[in-house]
Structure formats: C-alpha cells, structure tokens
Write a protein that holds these residues in place. Structure first.
Motif, mmCIF file in Angstrom:
data_model
loop_
_atom_site.group_PDB
_atom_site.id
_atom_site.type_symbol
_atom_site.label_atom_id
_atom_site.label_comp_id
_atom_site.label_asym_id
_atom_site.label_seq_id
_atom_site.Cartn_x
_atom_site.Cartn_y
_atom_site.Cartn_z
ATOM 1 N N GLU A 129 0.851 -1.199 0.000
ATOM 2 C CA GLU A 129 0.000 0.000 0.000
ATOM 3 C C GLU A 129 0.883 1.244 0.000
ATOM 4 O O GLU A 129 1.858 1.337 0.749
ATOM 5 C CB GLU A 129 -0.890 -0.010 1.242
ATOM 6 N N PHE A 130 0.515 2.196 -0.845
ATOM 7 C CA PHE A 130 1.282 3.433 -0.954
ATOM 8 C C PHE A 130 0.644 4.489 -0.061
ATOM 9 O O PHE A 130 -0.553 4.747 -0.149
ATOM 10 C CB PHE A 130 1.314 3.909 -2.407
ATOM 11 N N ALA A 131 1.430 5.108 0.779
ATOM 12 C CA ALA A 131 0.942 6.185 1.652
ATOM 13 C C ALA A 131 1.771 7.430 1.383
ATOM 14 O O ALA A 131 3.008 7.379 1.316
ATOM 15 C CB ALA A 131 1.061 5.774 3.115
ATOM 16 N N ILE A 132 1.086 8.525 1.232
ATOM 17 C CA ILE A 132 1.784 9.793 0.983
ATOM 18 C C ILE A 132 2.415 10.265 2.285
ATOM 19 O O ILE A 132 1.753 10.377 3.310
ATOM 20 C CB ILE A 132 0.813 10.844 0.413
ATOM 21 N N GLN A 133 3.708 10.537 2.226
ATOM 22 C CA GLN A 133 4.478 10.988 3.380
ATOM 23 C C GLN A 133 4.627 12.509 3.338
ATOM 24 O O GLN A 133 4.369 13.151 2.313
ATOM 25 C CB GLN A 133 5.860 10.335 3.375
ATOM 26 N N VAL A 188 8.190 18.117 -1.526
ATOM 27 C CA VAL A 188 8.659 18.107 -2.918
ATOM 28 C C VAL A 188 7.610 18.733 -3.835
ATOM 29 O O VAL A 188 7.925 19.551 -4.707
ATOM 30 C CB VAL A 188 9.014 16.667 -3.375
ATOM 31 N N PHE A 189 6.333 18.372 -3.632
ATOM 32 C CA PHE A 189 5.254 18.941 -4.437
ATOM 33 C C PHE A 189 5.195 20.461 -4.254
ATOM 34 O O PHE A 189 5.049 21.212 -5.223
ATOM 35 C CB PHE A 189 3.925 18.288 -4.035
ATOM 36 N N GLY A 190 5.338 20.926 -3.020
ATOM 37 C CA GLY A 190 5.345 22.365 -2.754
ATOM 38 C C GLY A 190 6.501 23.063 -3.422
ATOM 39 O O GLY A 190 6.343 24.156 -3.996
ATOM 40 N N ILE A 208 6.309 25.982 -6.263
ATOM 41 C CA ILE A 208 6.964 27.282 -6.068
ATOM 42 C C ILE A 208 7.971 27.542 -7.189
ATOM 43 O O ILE A 208 8.067 28.665 -7.704
ATOM 44 C CB ILE A 208 7.607 27.360 -4.674
ATOM 45 N N LEU A 209 8.698 26.534 -7.608
ATOM 46 C CA LEU A 209 9.629 26.694 -8.728
ATOM 47 C C LEU A 209 8.885 26.930 -10.041
ATOM 48 O O LEU A 209 9.392 27.617 -10.929
ATOM 49 C CB LEU A 209 10.558 25.496 -8.843
ATOM 50 N N PHE A 252 3.046 22.915 1.823
ATOM 51 C CA PHE A 252 3.890 22.941 3.021
ATOM 52 C C PHE A 252 3.057 22.836 4.296
ATOM 53 O O PHE A 252 3.519 22.285 5.300
ATOM 54 C CB PHE A 252 4.750 24.196 3.056
ATOM 55 N N VAL A 253 1.824 23.352 4.271
ATOM 56 C CA VAL A 253 0.934 23.213 5.432
ATOM 57 C C VAL A 253 0.649 21.733 5.676
ATOM 58 O O VAL A 253 0.714 21.245 6.815
ATOM 59 C CB VAL A 253 -0.380 24.011 5.223
ATOM 60 N N ILE A 254 0.330 20.990 4.618
ATOM 61 C CA ILE A 254 0.058 19.557 4.758
ATOM 62 C C ILE A 254 1.315 18.821 5.212
ATOM 63 O O ILE A 254 1.255 17.931 6.068
ATOM 64 C CB ILE A 254 -0.464 18.964 3.428
ATOM 65 N N ALA A 255 2.469 19.196 4.653
ATOM 66 C CA ALA A 255 3.726 18.560 5.069
ATOM 67 C C ALA A 255 3.959 18.780 6.560
ATOM 68 O O ALA A 255 4.383 17.860 7.269
ATOM 69 C CB ALA A 255 4.888 19.118 4.259
#
Length: 150
Positions: free
Chosen positions: A2-6, A12-14, A18-19, A37-40
């Motif tokens: 099972e894949f879980a988002i860390q 990295v997505f943020g 931004i880039l 970044f809030v979710i991170a």
C-alpha cells in the motif's frame, strides 16, 4: 503493498509548485506551494490524515493564502508615485508653485504625490502665476510641464 503519501512528498510537491512560479509569473502558483507545506507540516507532526483530508486541507489553505495575498497584502504594495505611467495619467494633477517663472527662466511646481518619479517639476504657464498659486497639469513636454492656473 500500500502506498501512503508521506510529509516529504508534500514538501517536494510544494517546491515544484513554487519553482513553477518562475516559469509562470502570475504569483498564484506560489500560494498552492505554501498550501502543500501546510500539509507537510501537519503530517510531520504525526497527525494522521487520509488522502481526502489532505487534499481538502491543501485546497482550503491554498485558497486562504491566495485570498490573503490578493485582498490584504497586494493592495498595500501598490506604487502610488505614478512613476513610469503614461503622460495622460498626470493630466489634471495639481501642484503648488514654489518658484514663479521669470524672464528666460521656467518656474518650479511641487506636487504632494510624486509625478512620474519626481515631486518637483519645471513648468511653463500661459497665464501669469505667483509663488504659492495652485496650477494644474495640461501636458508634458520633455522634462517640462505645461500647466494652467484655474
């Protein structure tokens, strides 16, 4: 398996968002990166959130950042000097004569708000003007204003 988002996935997505702002200079994608970044941060604090909640909080925080920028902070950064604005924008502005024109010499008028980057300008007026008179801009001719006394 099972894949879980860390949390680092959101970082990295943020960063990517931004880039991406460097390529798309609208200054809106940046706020979605901050939302990531809030979710991170929430995930790094060991707050267990399902993917649905993560996406909802990301969308809401991104919208909140965007609204804060466009409604509160951006209006505070507006350039009120009128520097670099077309000549037509200064027509009708009023200033006070601080040096009356003399023979073969132009007068100087001062504006309370700078016009095109300067608050004092040389001027030409068809009517006689005296120190302290209020004059209004008709036109810009080179580095000299053409004004009128009303």
């Amino acid at each position: 398996m099972e894949f879980a988002i860390q949390y680092w996935h959101w970082i990295v997505f943020g960063m990517v968002l931004i880039l991406a702002e460097l390529v798309v200079p609208s200054f809106t994608i940046f706020w979605f990166g901050l939302g990531a970044f809030v979710i991170a941060t929430l995930l790094a604090l060991s707050i267990d959130l399902s993917l649905g909640w993560q996406l909802l909080i990301w969308a809401l925080s991104s919208m909140a950042f965007t609204l804060l920028w466009f409604r509160l902070f951006r209006p505070l950064m507006v350039d009120r000097t009128k520097a670099g604005i077309a000549r037509e924008a200064i027509r009708g502005e009023s200033g006070q004569v601080i040096k009356a024109p003399e023979e073969n010499q132009r007068g100087i008028v001062r504006f309370s708000t700078p016009l095109m980057g300067d608050d004092e300008w040389e001027f030409i007026c068809a009517d006689p003007v005296h120190l302290g008179d209020r004059v209004f801009v008709l036109e810009l001719s080179g580095n000299t204003l053409i004004v009128e006394k009303r």
